[in-house]
Design an enzyme around this catalytic site. Sequence first.
Site, PDB file in Angstrom:
ATOM      1  N   GLU A  90       0.578  -1.503  -0.035  1.00 48.88           N
ATOM      2  CA  GLU A  90       0.292  -0.154  -0.014  1.00 48.88           C
ATOM      3  C   GLU A  90       0.817   1.467   0.032  1.00 48.88           C
ATOM      4  O   GLU A  90       0.030   2.313   0.321  1.00 48.88           O
ATOM      5  CB  GLU A  90      -0.754   0.081   1.201  1.00 48.88           C
ATOM      6  CG  GLU A  90      -1.379  -1.389   1.143  1.00 48.88           C
ATOM      7  CD  GLU A  90      -3.253  -1.223   2.377  1.00 48.88           C
ATOM      8  OE1 GLU A  90      -2.534  -0.731   3.282  1.00 48.88           O
ATOM      9  OE2 GLU A  90      -3.567  -2.114   2.793  1.00 48.88           O
ATOM     10  N   GLU A 206      -5.973 -10.098  -1.658  1.00 48.11           N
ATOM     11  CA  GLU A 206      -6.371 -10.826  -0.128  1.00 48.11           C
ATOM     12  C   GLU A 206      -8.022 -10.498  -0.313  1.00 48.11           C
ATOM     13  O   GLU A 206      -9.232  -8.951  -0.473  1.00 48.11           O
ATOM     14  CB  GLU A 206      -6.035  -9.620   0.003  1.00 48.11           C
ATOM     15  CG  GLU A 206      -4.478  -9.211   1.098  1.00 48.11           C
ATOM     16  CD  GLU A 206      -4.281  -7.952   1.690  1.00 48.11           C
ATOM     17  OE1 GLU A 206      -4.806  -7.219   1.856  1.00 48.11           O
ATOM     18  OE2 GLU A 206      -2.587  -7.738   1.618  1.00 48.11           O
TER      19      GLU A 206
HETATM   20  O1  9MR Z   1      -6.487  -8.450   8.378  1.00 47.26           O
HETATM   21  C1  9MR Z   1      -5.693  -7.498   8.364  1.00 47.26           C
HETATM   22  C2  9MR Z   1      -5.853  -8.064  10.369  1.00 47.26           C
HETATM   23  O2  9MR Z   1      -6.487  -9.104  10.457  1.00 47.26           O
HETATM   24  C3  9MR Z   1      -4.899  -7.327  11.571  1.00 47.26           C
HETATM   25  O3  9MR Z   1      -5.634  -6.889  12.548  1.00 47.26           O
HETATM   26  C4  9MR Z   1      -5.399  -5.621  10.513  1.00 47.26           C
HETATM   27  C5  9MR Z   1      -3.674  -4.931  11.130  1.00 47.26           C
HETATM   28  O4  9MR Z   1      -2.863  -5.474  11.288  1.00 47.26           O
HETATM   29  O5  9MR Z   1      -4.668  -5.626   9.540  1.00 47.26           O
HETATM   30  C6  9MR Z   1      -5.309  -6.795   8.173  1.00 47.26           C
HETATM   31  O6  9MR Z   1      -5.198  -6.773   7.469  1.00 47.26           O
HETATM   32  C7  9MR Z   1      -4.531  -6.396   6.343  1.00 47.26           C
HETATM   33  C8  9MR Z   1      -3.637  -6.311   5.336  1.00 47.26           C
HETATM   34  O7  9MR Z   1      -2.408  -6.665   5.835  1.00 47.26           O
HETATM   35  C9  9MR Z   1      -3.327  -5.417   4.083  1.00 47.26           C
HETATM   36  N1  9MR Z   1      -4.385  -4.899   3.330  1.00 47.26           N
HETATM   37  C10 9MR Z   1      -5.692  -5.233   4.533  1.00 47.26           C
HETATM   38  C11 9MR Z   1      -6.245  -5.822   5.136  1.00 47.26           C
HETATM   39  C12 9MR Z   1      -7.722  -5.681   5.967  1.00 47.26           C
HETATM   40  O8  9MR Z   1      -7.569  -4.755   6.517  1.00 47.26           O
END
Ligand code: 9MR
Length: 297
Positions: A90, A206
């Site tokens: 990102e 994702e």
């Molecule tokens: O799904 C993930 C969640 O369990 C975590 O708490 C969060 C923070 O680390 O990140 C979420 O995953 C994200 C991913 O790392 C990057 N793209 C967006 C995802 C959803 O927020």
Amino acid sequence: MLVPEGSLKWDILRTTSSTFNFTSGDWQANFASQNNMLFRGHTLVWHEALPAWFPQTANGQNAERILREHITTVVGHYAGKMHSWDVVNEVIASWYGLPNGMRPSPWLTFLGESYIDTAFRAAAAADPDALLVFNMNHLEYNSQGVKNMRVDTLKCLRRLKDANVPVHALGIQAHLDPNDGSFNAGEFRIFLQDVAGLGLKIMITELDVTDQSLPGDITVRDLTVAGMYEEFLSVALENPNVIAVLTWGLSDKYTWLSTYKARKDNAAVRPLPLDENFNRKLAWNAIARTFDKAPRR
Ligand code: 9MR
């Protein structure tokens, strides 16, 4: 293919600046290998999930050393076991209006845009066999904001390729959300062709579909969600450079959307291919149909 949602992020791995805790990541790596699954790493550089010590410790003088040390240690730890790494996550966020659409982050502040190059080069040195991925959100639909993201992402990828930076694939997160506009098959197809034209593979990394603003009726919701999976994947899979599709979770029982995009009526969210009891939903069938119809690669 298995990807940890959290275990390989800085806040979990790096509870102190001098230690690495691989317990959870290693458990998942072992689970993957015992079950004949590929394993992928998420993520080495992100503006989120940084540990509390980071803002107190990092500065313009030491940020490059900290970044290199992290990548060398973590990628080195899993070398030979990783299908792919989301090296940067990102890093473009066009809506902030910074040059080249760069997202504000400590890495950008301390090192400028070249932190991206540094990260890919360090990852390649630590594991020459892993596919190195530039992972991005907000690329799929067709609002003006998303169009800007596609332009800036392509521009950045082109710059990296021209500089011989070892980037191998674009990760398209595909958290599909009707609030990002609608899907335009023609424009998305052209985007994938442009990415493939740079010699890059593409991974859908994702995938899920938020049902936050859909009607309460479960049949209507499941049909709409399934339709959105099918609409998106049938176009994505036309492109032979798309080598993998991962959903962000499997069952509605465990999904980030329960907290991040909860419904106003408080009904449980239903974004994934399996319901909360692990039964297949219409979304499962929709995904399966797109796989069946996809040209072989
Ligand atoms: O799904 C993930 C969640 O369990 C975590 O708490 C969060 C923070 O680390 O990140 C979420 O995953 C994200 C991913 O790392 C990057 N793209 C967006 C995802 C959803 O927020």
